[in-house]
Design an enzyme around this catalytic site. Structure first.
Site, short mmCIF file in Angstrom:
data_model
loop_
_atom_site.label_atom_id
_atom_site.label_comp_id
_atom_site.label_asym_id
_atom_site.label_seq_id
_atom_site.Cartn_x
_atom_site.Cartn_y
_atom_site.Cartn_z
N HIS A 157 0.85 -1.21 0.00
CA HIS A 157 0.00 0.00 0.00
C HIS A 157 0.88 1.25 0.00
O HIS A 157 1.73 1.43 0.87
CB HIS A 157 -0.90 -0.02 1.25
N ASP A 161 -5.64 4.43 4.01
CA ASP A 161 -7.06 4.56 3.71
C ASP A 161 -7.81 5.09 4.94
O ASP A 161 -7.56 4.66 6.06
CB ASP A 161 -7.65 3.19 3.32
N HIS A 236 -14.12 4.42 0.33
CA HIS A 236 -13.18 4.95 1.32
C HIS A 236 -12.36 6.06 0.65
O HIS A 236 -12.48 6.29 -0.56
CB HIS A 236 -12.23 3.84 1.84
N HIS A 238 -8.51 7.09 -0.30
CA HIS A 238 -7.10 6.74 -0.34
C HIS A 238 -6.30 8.05 -0.32
O HIS A 238 -6.47 8.91 -1.17
CB HIS A 238 -6.78 5.94 -1.62
#
Length: 264
Positions: A157, A161, A236, A238
């Protein structure tokens, strides 16, 4: 031999002529302003006290005293009026000076207060513009930085998030300029902002975008709404922090925000 006297040449002046001359002398003396009693020669010779009717002095003295009193009273009244006028003018001048002094002091005080308020407002604005905020108010981090998963092409990642349902307000974390606003491939609808400190922030998977390239933004300004566009499993936000606007220059966004005073 008999002598004869020329008729009338050595005649003794008559009493009447003497009295007339005395009266004339008395009147002349009064008319000239001499306040004194001058009796005619005939009255002086007889030792009689002259009467006011004979001299005319009493009436002249009464008239003179009355006129003098009126002149003195008038002069005194004029002097008093002049003194009162001068005192009033002086008092009015002092009052004007005091009023001008108070007005000047009030103007200086108002100016100082206004300048103090302006300085305070500028300082508050400076602090606000230099302040960083969370991109989603009241949210928490659901996925951390460099978490491993096959969902990301890099294998980890590149951001964090924030939990947010579709339509939640997304805001710029600080002051900067929008350098990208539109479709970002796997990021879906995204916005990239160049911050005033030279770093970059990215906001991905937006359901809508509310800014355009070149627009200046401030901390807390809404830039779009969260959603589930791009490569996602659910709605969500990011969020990434980068050293450049390009993918792959990412840095720990949580540490980035905390270093700017954001409590997460």
């Amino acid at each position: 031999m008999a002598f004869t006297r020329a008729a009338g040449k050595h005649r003794r002046p008559s009493q009447t002529a003497v009295r007339t001359g005395a009266n004339i002398a008395g009147i002349t003396t009064v008319a000239s302003g001499v306040v004194a009693g001058i009796a005619g020669p005939a009255l002086a010779a007889t030792g009689e006290t002259p009467s006011p009717q004979d001299t005319g002095l009493s009436q002249a003295m009464v008239i003179g005293d009355s006129l003098s009193g009126q002149i003195d009273a008038q002069a005194q009244a004029q002097e008093s009026a002049a003194e009162a006028a001068a005192a009033k003018a002086k008092a009015e001048a002092v009052a004007r000076q005091e009023a001008a002094r108070k007005a000047d002091a009030a103007a200086k005080k108002a100016k100082a207060e206004r300048e103090a308020k302006e300085r305070a407002a500028r300082e508050e604005e400076r602090k606000r513009l230099n302040t960083f905020v969370s991109p989603v108010d009241g949210s928490s981090v659901s996925t951390g930085y460099q978490a491993s998963s096959g969902l990301w092409s890099s294998g980890s990642h590149t951001g964090i998030d924030f939990s947010a349902s579709t339509g939640t307000e997304v805001q710029s974390v600080g002051m900067g300029e929008v350098v990208e606003a539109g479709w970002g491939g796997s990021y879906g609808n995204n916005v990239v902002i160049k911050m005033n400190d030279g770093t970059y922030t990215q906001y991905g998977h937006l359901s809508s975008i509310g800014v355009s390239v070149g627009e200046k933004v401030t901390p807390g300004q809404q830039i779009g709404l969260s959603g589930a566009t791009g490569n996602v499993t659910g709605p969500h936000l990011h969020f990434e922090a980068r050293t450049t606007a390009e993918y792959g220059s990412d840095m720990d966004p949580l540490s980035y925000l905390r270093s700017h005073g954001v409590n997460l």
